[in-house]
Design an enzyme around this catalytic site. Structure first.
Site, PDB file in Angstrom:
ATOM      1  N   CYS A  79       7.540   0.704   7.413  1.00  0.00           N
ATOM      2  CA  CYS A  79       8.176   0.225   8.640  1.00  0.00           C
ATOM      3  C   CYS A  79       9.631  -0.180   8.366  1.00  0.00           C
ATOM      4  O   CYS A  79      10.449   0.665   8.047  1.00  0.00           O
ATOM      5  CB  CYS A  79       7.335  -0.897   9.255  1.00  0.00           C
ATOM      6  SG  CYS A  79       7.847  -1.256  10.940  1.00  0.00           S
ATOM      7  N   HIS A 200       1.932   1.014   9.611  1.00  0.00           N
ATOM      8  CA  HIS A 200       1.419   0.043   8.637  1.00  0.00           C
ATOM      9  C   HIS A 200       0.075   0.491   8.064  1.00  0.00           C
ATOM     10  O   HIS A 200      -0.964   0.218   8.665  1.00  0.00           O
ATOM     11  CB  HIS A 200       1.263  -1.328   9.304  1.00  0.00           C
ATOM     12  CG  HIS A 200       2.558  -1.972   9.622  1.00  0.00           C
ATOM     13  ND1 HIS A 200       3.249  -2.760   8.724  1.00  0.00           N
ATOM     14  CD2 HIS A 200       3.338  -1.913  10.734  1.00  0.00           C
ATOM     15  CE1 HIS A 200       4.375  -3.174   9.274  1.00  0.00           C
ATOM     16  NE2 HIS A 200       4.449  -2.675  10.493  1.00  0.00           N
ATOM     17  N   GLU A 202      -1.492  -0.758   5.779  1.00  0.00           N
ATOM     18  CA  GLU A 202      -2.283  -1.926   5.367  1.00  0.00           C
ATOM     19  C   GLU A 202      -3.099  -2.505   6.517  1.00  0.00           C
ATOM     20  O   GLU A 202      -4.033  -3.275   6.291  1.00  0.00           O
ATOM     21  CB  GLU A 202      -1.359  -3.003   4.774  1.00  0.00           C
ATOM     22  CG  GLU A 202      -0.443  -3.742   5.760  1.00  0.00           C
ATOM     23  CD  GLU A 202       0.834  -2.978   6.121  1.00  0.00           C
ATOM     24  OE1 GLU A 202       0.908  -1.760   5.850  1.00  0.00           O
ATOM     25  OE2 GLU A 202       1.755  -3.598   6.688  1.00  0.00           O
TER      26      GLU A 202
END
Ligand code: XMP
Length: 550
Positions: A79, A200, A202
């Site tokens: 990002c 993202h 994650e």
């Protein structure tokens, strides 16, 4: 030890990146995004990840030390991290007309990326496709991720949260993934092992998130994996022994998981003679907490367990205080005052060391250590106290869990034979029931909340729900409402039940409570605890709410 280093630019999900990498079996550490790389120990570092950020690269966004681009390590920008890399390398970033937020389709456009991909990109995609079980193929691209009936567009659902986008890639970069709105979503560098995701990986909701991170960590960085809690425990014990030497170590126990695990770890690493455990019963604890902690620690061989009963002092100091941060400050300060007084009374050697159960996430949320760009959310008194700060300056603090996340601390607790009842316990804040009694705290309110909470938690256990929940507790609201009991009208207190699921407390979702159980528990509470006339269930996630109410 091999590790991946994450440069933190302030995103609330930075800790999650670290978490995911460790779940892949590779040790990870988070450092401030603008760290001077000359001062960072790069031994064993296999790659660097740039985190996201709440800022824009044009506004106050932090910069990385330029030497990250010359140190030769593989880089992954996530990002903001990708935008940072793009600007630093001569590309362009501009605001989007509409923010891309939440689930966004990303299509792999490998075949459009001209020519054969370089070695690093080939390794990345080979590892990625292997992880998601797409059959290997000799020819890259496009056949590695062939369109199938189920997925004709070769698209997956990523998770995004960005208001800026790449408008021109930096020289040398190739776009190989595109978002549903047509913006660059995945890029790689033609000559260097550099990658970027606009989304993202994650985030729990990102499809193939772990596979994408794994492709970077194993495919590109060449990490071997195999990092485990057993290895880490051996290292920790050695570190504790070295640091403590012949000194006495004093640990303040709060009754929560973290300090109990720290106690168990100290008792497994040092002679019991050298370990002093002090537990201050603030009167703000859960029901039977003191007795349970005492029993568990004695079982682990604690020789010096000091239990200080200080309920009266805490309640007197809190009398009439209604502001959350003021209540926290009072509790934190009094805790330290009592500790200092008691330590003096114990007559410990002047060079004693103070151990704390601080976790990685405590440091991040307090805006101290690693997350110096993250905004301070709540002051966690175990990090902020002046005494701790002074001892820290003198190098007299031992925080063996400071690199661990909550569930890693629990795993460690199991390895050092701490009682499962303590390990499995939901987290409990340092200021205890004081932040769950909104407004002024009194002895009566503590007693009511303690009973209600015990009833609630007992029911969760009996119904097999407790272990599905990250944290459940009751909150006593500073309002009264009208009800009827028998033929009488009564003006009772309002209690809110909270139950959230979470990976580490940084974000949390509302636990989807089975309605029958919720109704039965609420009825049981109002029927059993006379003062409570009404029960509500809190349906707020974090963010925007926090887990605790104060
Ligand atoms: P919040 O309410 O900030 O909580 O979403 C995140 C996690 O931290 C715990 N918490 C604290 N723990 N001292 C602590 O030791 C504190 O002052 C404190 N405040 C919140 C909270 O219970 C949750 O697990």
């Amino acid at each position: 030890m091999e590790k991946i280093v994450i440069l933190d630019f302030g995103s609330q999900t930075t800790a999650l990146i670290g978490r995911r990498i460790r779940d892949l079996g590779v040790y990870s550490e988070i450092i401030p995004g603008d760290s001077d790389m000359a001062a960072v120990d790069l031994r064993g570092v296999k790659g660097l990840i740039f985190s996201g950020s709440p800022e824009s690269v044009y506004a106050n966004g932090a910069k990385a030390d330029p030497s990250v681009y010359t140190c030769g390590l593989p880089l992954l920008g996530i990002c903001y991290g990708l935008q940072r890399m793009t600007i630093d390398q001569g590309g362009e970033v501009a605001p989007l007309p509409t923010r891309e937020f939440g689930p966004v389709p990303v299509t792999l456009t490998l075949e459009e990326a001209s020519g054969e991909p370089p070695e690093a990109a080939a390794a990345f995609f080979a590892a990625f496709f292997a992880a998601i079980s797409v059959p290997a193929s000799d020819s890259l691209p496009p056949s590695l991720f062939p369109p199938t009936e189920a997925n004709p567009d070769r698209t997956f659902t990523a998770w995004m949260s960005h208001g800026d986008t790449l408008t021109r890639l930096a020289p040398g970069f190739v776009q190989c993934g595109t978002s549903g709105s047509g913006y660059p979503a995945i890029v790689y560098h033609r000559e260097k092992p550099w990658f970027g995701f606009q989304f993202h990986p994650e985030a729990t909701h990102c499809e193939y998130g772990n596979a994408l991170l794994g492709a970077f960590v194993f495919g590109v960085c060449g990490a071997q994996g195999g990092w485990s809690m057993e290895n880490y425990l051996a290292e920790l014990r050695e570190e504790i022994r070295l640091k403590a030497g012949n000194k006495t170590v004093l640990l303040l126990i709060s009754g929560g998981v973290d300090s109990s695990v720290t106690a168990a770890l100290l008792l497994k690493s040092l002679p019991a003679e050298a370990v002093h455990l002090m537990y201050v019963d603030t009167g703000l604890m859960r029901k039977n907490e003191t007795e349970e902690v005492e029993a568990a620690l004695k079982k682990l061989g604690a020789k010096h367990l000091h239990i200080i009963r200080a309920e009266d002092a805490f309640l007197a100091a809190l009398a009439g205080k209604e502001q959350p941060e003021e209540k926290r400050a009072i509790i934190g300060d009094l805790f330290i005052t009592i500790q200092e007084r008691e330590v003096a009374r114990l007559g410990l050697p002047p060079d004693y060391l103070l151990a704390q159960g601080t976790l990685y996430t405590d440091l991040i949320e307090s805006g101290k250590g690693v997350g110096n760009k993250a905004h301070v959310i709540k002051s966690h008194h175990n990090v902020a106290s002046p005494l701790v700060a002074a001892l820290r300056r003198e190098g007299r603090i031992i925080e063996p869990l400071e690199k661990l996340y909550k569930d890693e601390a629990r795993a460690l607790g199991r390895l050092v034979s701490l009682d499962e009842t303590i390990i499995g316990r939901h987290p409990f804040p340092g200021p205890g029931l004081a932040v769950r009694i909104l407004g002024a705290v009194t002895k009566e309110k503590c007693a009511i909340l303690r009973e209600a909470d015990a009833l609630y938690i007992g029911e969760l256990r009996a119904r097999g729900l407790y272990d599905q929940i990250w944290q459940a507790f009751a909150v006593l609201l500073p309002v009264r409402s009208v009800g009827v009991a028998g033929d009488e009208r009564r003006y009772g207190s309002v209690l809110t039940l909270r139950a959230v699921t979470s990976a580490d407390g940084m974000t949390a979702d509302v636990f989807p409570f089975p309605p029958e159980d919720l109704l039965e528990i609420a009825a049981l509470i109002t029927n059993t605890i006379h003062d409570i006339g009404r029960v509500t269930y809190d349906i707020s996630s974090k963010p925007p709410a926090t887990i605790e109410w104060e």
